[in-house]
Design an enzyme around this catalytic site. Structure first.
Site, mmCIF file in Angstrom:
data_model
loop_
_atom_site.group_PDB
_atom_site.id
_atom_site.type_symbol
_atom_site.label_atom_id
_atom_site.label_comp_id
_atom_site.label_asym_id
_atom_site.label_seq_id
_atom_site.Cartn_x
_atom_site.Cartn_y
_atom_site.Cartn_z
ATOM 1 N N GLY A 33 1.339 -1.070 -0.071
ATOM 2 C CA GLY A 33 -0.256 0.103 0.130
ATOM 3 C C GLY A 33 0.722 1.385 -0.163
ATOM 4 O O GLY A 33 2.093 1.591 -0.187
ATOM 5 N N ASN A 34 0.323 2.147 0.215
ATOM 6 C CA ASN A 34 0.899 3.303 0.493
ATOM 7 C C ASN A 34 0.223 4.726 1.473
ATOM 8 O O ASN A 34 -0.831 4.968 1.648
ATOM 9 C CB ASN A 34 1.292 4.395 -0.870
ATOM 10 C CG ASN A 34 -0.625 4.913 -1.433
ATOM 11 O OD1 ASN A 34 -1.326 5.678 -0.822
ATOM 12 N ND2 ASN A 34 -0.777 4.198 -2.186
ATOM 13 N N ARG A 35 0.826 5.921 1.159
ATOM 14 C CA ARG A 35 0.658 6.566 2.552
ATOM 15 C C ARG A 35 -0.238 7.733 2.778
ATOM 16 O O ARG A 35 -1.216 8.234 3.180
ATOM 17 C CB ARG A 35 2.215 7.085 3.521
ATOM 18 C CG ARG A 35 2.837 6.437 3.524
ATOM 19 C CD ARG A 35 3.280 7.160 4.352
ATOM 20 N NE ARG A 35 4.990 6.302 4.722
ATOM 21 C CZ ARG A 35 4.976 5.139 5.812
ATOM 22 N NH1 ARG A 35 4.353 5.196 6.759
ATOM 23 N NH2 ARG A 35 6.044 4.794 5.806
#
Ligand code: CTP
Ligand code: CA
Length: 233
Positions: A33-35
């Site tokens: 995932g990413n932030r």
């Protein structure tokens, strides 16, 4: 901002905004995932609805955010789900804004069962494959008069400034407008007090002053409304 102070300049327009990050599963319990918080996309959706647009928000994973009033929300998880949802809503939209952080890659395979560690097996390697570029597909499928807007977060590096990278990305993507956030340590040096740039396909370039996500949303909709007017006539 006072609601009655906002222009109703997006009245009658159908708008699609994507927001948040995608998650790419590795096995039933894990993902890449990413932030992305989703805050900018939500602010864009909220402000567009306040200015009279009919808004569909395609939301990936975000922090907990209030649902913008009067906005239709479609929730997705993976980049592929976002691609399908955005494409479907975009078919009848006047304006599409890709504010989501779409994963560039996904694990080439999704394990059916939870991946286990083992002392007699080598540690696993994650092989990645490319996700489709949703923005590029939107540009390729653009209907007459439709405005397609991309977002980019850039840092300056040894190959060029934030603006150099942004100009190249605008060309590569082929979208009508590119909203560029200057990020990272080089920001103060690169752009002084600007949070970024708004680049238009016609070559117009405007600095975006440092401000709230609502202010940035208002700046983007001002530019989009302007651009849409000209692309129609
Ligand atoms: N985007 C997209 N689909 C992808 C990747 C990105 O629609 N698979 C969109 C983003 O939502 C954003 C724009 O493309 O509006 C630019 O994303 P960015 O990650 O900056 O561009 P990339 O082409 O992926 O380039 P980079 O290698 O710098 O990540
Ligand atoms: Ca990317």
């Amino acid at each position: 901002a006072r609601r009655d102070a906002l222009p109703r300049d997006l009245e009658g327009l159908r708008v699609v905004v994507s927001a948040g990050g995608t998650r790419e599963p590795l096995d039933p319990v894990r993902y890449l995932g990413n932030r992305s918080s989703g805050k900018q996309g939500y602010a864009l959706a909220r402000v567009a609805a306040q200015r009279g647009a009919e808004v569909t928000l395609v939301a990936g994973h975000t922090v907990v955010l209030p649902e913008p009033p009067g906005v239709t929300i479609t929730r997705v998880s993976t980049a592929e789900e976002m691609r399908v949802a955005v494409r479907e809503s975009a078919a009848s939209a006047d304006i599409v804004v890709m504010a989501a952080a779409v994963a560039d890659f996904r694990p080439a395979g999704r394990a059916e069962y939870k991946i286990k560690k083992s002392d007699d097996q080598p540690d696993p390697t994650i092989v990645l494959e490319r996700n489709a570029d949703i923005l590029a597909e939107l540009v390729a499928a653009r209907t007459p008069g439709q405005v397609v807007v991309g977002f980019a977060a850039e840092t300056g590096d040894e190959h060029g400034s934030v603006l150099d990278h942004a100009r190249a990305k605008l060309k590569r993507k082929g979208c009508d407008l590119l909203v560029v956030n200057a990020v990272g340590d080089g920001r103060a040096f690169e752009v002084e007090d600007n949070a970024g740039w708004l680049l238009a396909a016609d070559g117009e370039e405007r600095p975006i002053p440092l401000g709230s996500k609502s202010q940035l949303a208002a700046t983007v909709w001002d530019a989009v409304a302007h651009f849409h007017q000209y692309s129609r006539s």
